[in-house]
Design an enzyme around this catalytic site. Structure first.
Site, PDB file in Angstrom:
ATOM      1  N   ASP A 122       2.422   7.270 -31.336  1.00 27.16           N
ATOM      2  CA  ASP A 122       1.311   7.953 -30.670  1.00 27.16           C
ATOM      3  C   ASP A 122       0.491   8.728 -31.688  1.00 27.16           C
ATOM      4  OD1 ASP A 122       3.527   8.463 -27.994  1.00 27.16           O
ATOM      5  OD2 ASP A 122       1.638   7.376 -27.850  1.00 27.16           O
TER       6      ASP A 122
ATOM      7  N   GLY B 134      -1.089  13.121 -24.257  1.00 25.48           N
ATOM      8  CA  GLY B 134      -1.030  14.310 -25.111  1.00 25.48           C
ATOM      9  C   GLY B 134       0.370  14.801 -25.392  1.00 25.48           C
ATOM     10  N   PHE B 135       1.269  14.585 -24.426  1.00 24.06           N
ATOM     11  CA  PHE B 135       2.613  15.140 -24.608  1.00 24.06           C
ATOM     12  C   PHE B 135       3.673  14.227 -24.002  1.00 24.06           C
ATOM     13  CE2 PHE B 135       1.228  19.134 -26.277  1.00 24.06           C
ATOM     14  CZ  PHE B 135      -0.038  19.308 -25.731  1.00 24.06           C
TER      15      PHE B 135
ATOM     16  N   GLY C 295       7.627  13.862 -22.302  1.00 26.44           N
ATOM     17  CA  GLY C 295       8.440  14.648 -21.371  1.00 26.44           C
ATOM     18  C   GLY C 295       7.772  15.012 -20.063  1.00 26.44           C
TER      19      GLY C 295
ATOM     20  N   ASP D  13       2.992   3.795 -20.057  1.00 24.40           N
ATOM     21  CA  ASP D  13       3.287   4.801 -21.078  1.00 24.40           C
ATOM     22  C   ASP D  13       3.259   6.196 -20.475  1.00 24.40           C
ATOM     23  OD1 ASP D  13       1.631   5.863 -24.188  1.00 24.40           O
ATOM     24  OD2 ASP D  13       3.544   6.400 -23.263  1.00 24.40           O
ATOM     25  N   GLY D  14       4.500   6.773 -20.403  1.00 27.15           N
ATOM     26  CA  GLY D  14       4.569   8.162 -19.966  1.00 27.15           C
ATOM     27  C   GLY D  14       5.479   8.341 -18.772  1.00 27.15           C
TER      28      GLY D  14
ATOM     29  N   SER E 296      11.176  10.343 -24.316  1.00 26.97           N
ATOM     30  CA  SER E 296      12.263  11.291 -23.994  1.00 26.97           C
ATOM     31  C   SER E 296      13.504  10.579 -23.467  1.00 26.97           C
ATOM     32  CB  SER E 296      11.787  12.286 -22.928  1.00 26.97           C
ATOM     33  OG  SER E 296      10.521  12.786 -23.265  1.00 26.97           O
TER      34      SER E 296
HETATM   35  C1  DX5 Z   1       1.601  10.805 -24.088  1.00 26.07           C
HETATM   36  C2  DX5 Z   1       2.508   9.927 -24.896  1.00 26.07           C
HETATM   37  C3  DX5 Z   1       3.832   9.823 -24.163  1.00 26.07           C
HETATM   38  C4  DX5 Z   1       4.912   9.215 -24.967  1.00 26.07           C
HETATM   39  C5  DX5 Z   1       6.073   8.869 -24.063  1.00 26.07           C
HETATM   40  O1  DX5 Z   1       0.366  10.893 -24.698  1.00 26.07           O
HETATM   41  O2  DX5 Z   1       1.942   8.644 -25.070  1.00 26.07           O
HETATM   42  O3  DX5 Z   1       3.603   9.087 -23.006  1.00 26.07           O
HETATM   43  O4  DX5 Z   1       4.474   8.071 -25.608  1.00 26.07           O
HETATM   44  O5  DX5 Z   1       6.651  10.072 -23.721  1.00 26.07           O
HETATM   45  P1  DX5 Z   1       7.787  10.189 -22.579  1.00 26.07           P
HETATM   46  O6  DX5 Z   1       8.490   8.865 -22.506  1.00 26.07           O
HETATM   47  O7  DX5 Z   1       8.690  11.278 -23.074  1.00 26.07           O
HETATM   48  O8  DX5 Z   1       7.053  10.512 -21.337  1.00 26.07           O
END
Ligand code: DX5
Length: 230
Positions: A39, A145-146, A148, A178-179, A201
């Site tokens: 990312d 952006g993040f 978890g 993704d996410g 995560s």
């Molecule tokens: C957000 C990131 C997250 C990451 C995956 O911008 O792209 O989605 O890759 O994070 P988890 O699997 O922890 O949600």
């Protein structure tokens, strides 16, 4: 008609323990992981800063297939850096380009597979006109952006729509969720038709990332099978 892909779990480096990144990458590789996601965040497109091309080089040195997810306001300026670093897929956000077809063409001209991503608030129709040029359509199932964060189940309608489009048109295009993908949500994403499932995560935050990777992979493949029968 292109052959249906086998769903893959794609650990996200964002969630790794950077003090043990090599060890964790080696562990998931030994468990059968072949693809990881890096990312890239610029602090403008998303309120976070993350990795440069060196992290792609690190994963490539370990033999992984790597996608670079560019969460940046100027993806076409930085895409060459990640292509040069060996990224196999470079994904830009449809919200960060004025012409998605031109952007995907420019990324492909770098000798890498182009991906197109969309944020939760962006309708799936925004990527459909360029889908034939994409090697991957990335559906953000959290606000970018993040790591978890909680999986946004309402995004599965976008995944299903993309699955119908790609299958109907015989396109060779991954659908990446993704996410928030974890043991409780991965079956939902795969059943909707996602065949690339980013898990940060849920893999690197687990007590044993190799076991977590294998368990998530089994769940994804079982659930995706139900999609194919639908
Ligand atoms: C957000 C990131 C997250 C990451 C995956 O911008 O792209 O989605 O890759 O994070 P988890 O699997 O922890 O949600």
């Amino acid at each position: 008609m292109t052959a249906a892909k086998t769903p893959v779990v794609v650990p996200s480096v964002l969630a790794a323990d950077l003090a043990r990144l090599g060890e964790q990458l080696d562990a998931v590789k030994a468990a059968g992981c072949a693809w990881v996601s890096v990312d890239v965040m610029d602090g403008h497109f998303v309120p976070n800063l993350s990795f440069g091309p060196d992290f792609v080089k690190l994963a490539k040195a370990r033999g992984f297939f790597v996608d670079a997810h560019l969460m940046v306001t100027n993806p076409l300026d930085v895409a060459p850096w990640f292509a040069e670093a060996g990224a196999d897929i470079v994904t830009c956000h449809v919200e960060a380009v004025t012409d998605a077809r031109a952007a995907l063409t420019a990324i492909a001209a770098l000798g890498v597979k182009p991906g197109l991503a969309l944020k939760p608030k962006t309708p799936v129709e925004a990527v459909l006109p360029a889908l034939d040029l994409a090697a991957m359509a990335l559906v953000m199932t959290v606000e970018p952006g993040f790591g978890g964060q909680k999986f946004m189940a309402e995004m599965t309608s976008k995944i299903s729509r993309l699955r119908r489009e790609i299958d109907a048109r015989g396109l060779d295009c991954w659908i990446q969720s993704d996410g928030g993908v974890n043991a409780a949500t991965i079956s939902t994403a795969a059943a909707a038709g996602a065949d690339s499932l980013v898990a940060g995560s849920a893999v690197f935050g687990a007590s044993d990332c190799a076991v977590a990777f294998r368990e998530l992979t089994a769940k994804a493949r079982a659930a995706f099978g139900s999609h194919q029968k639908a």
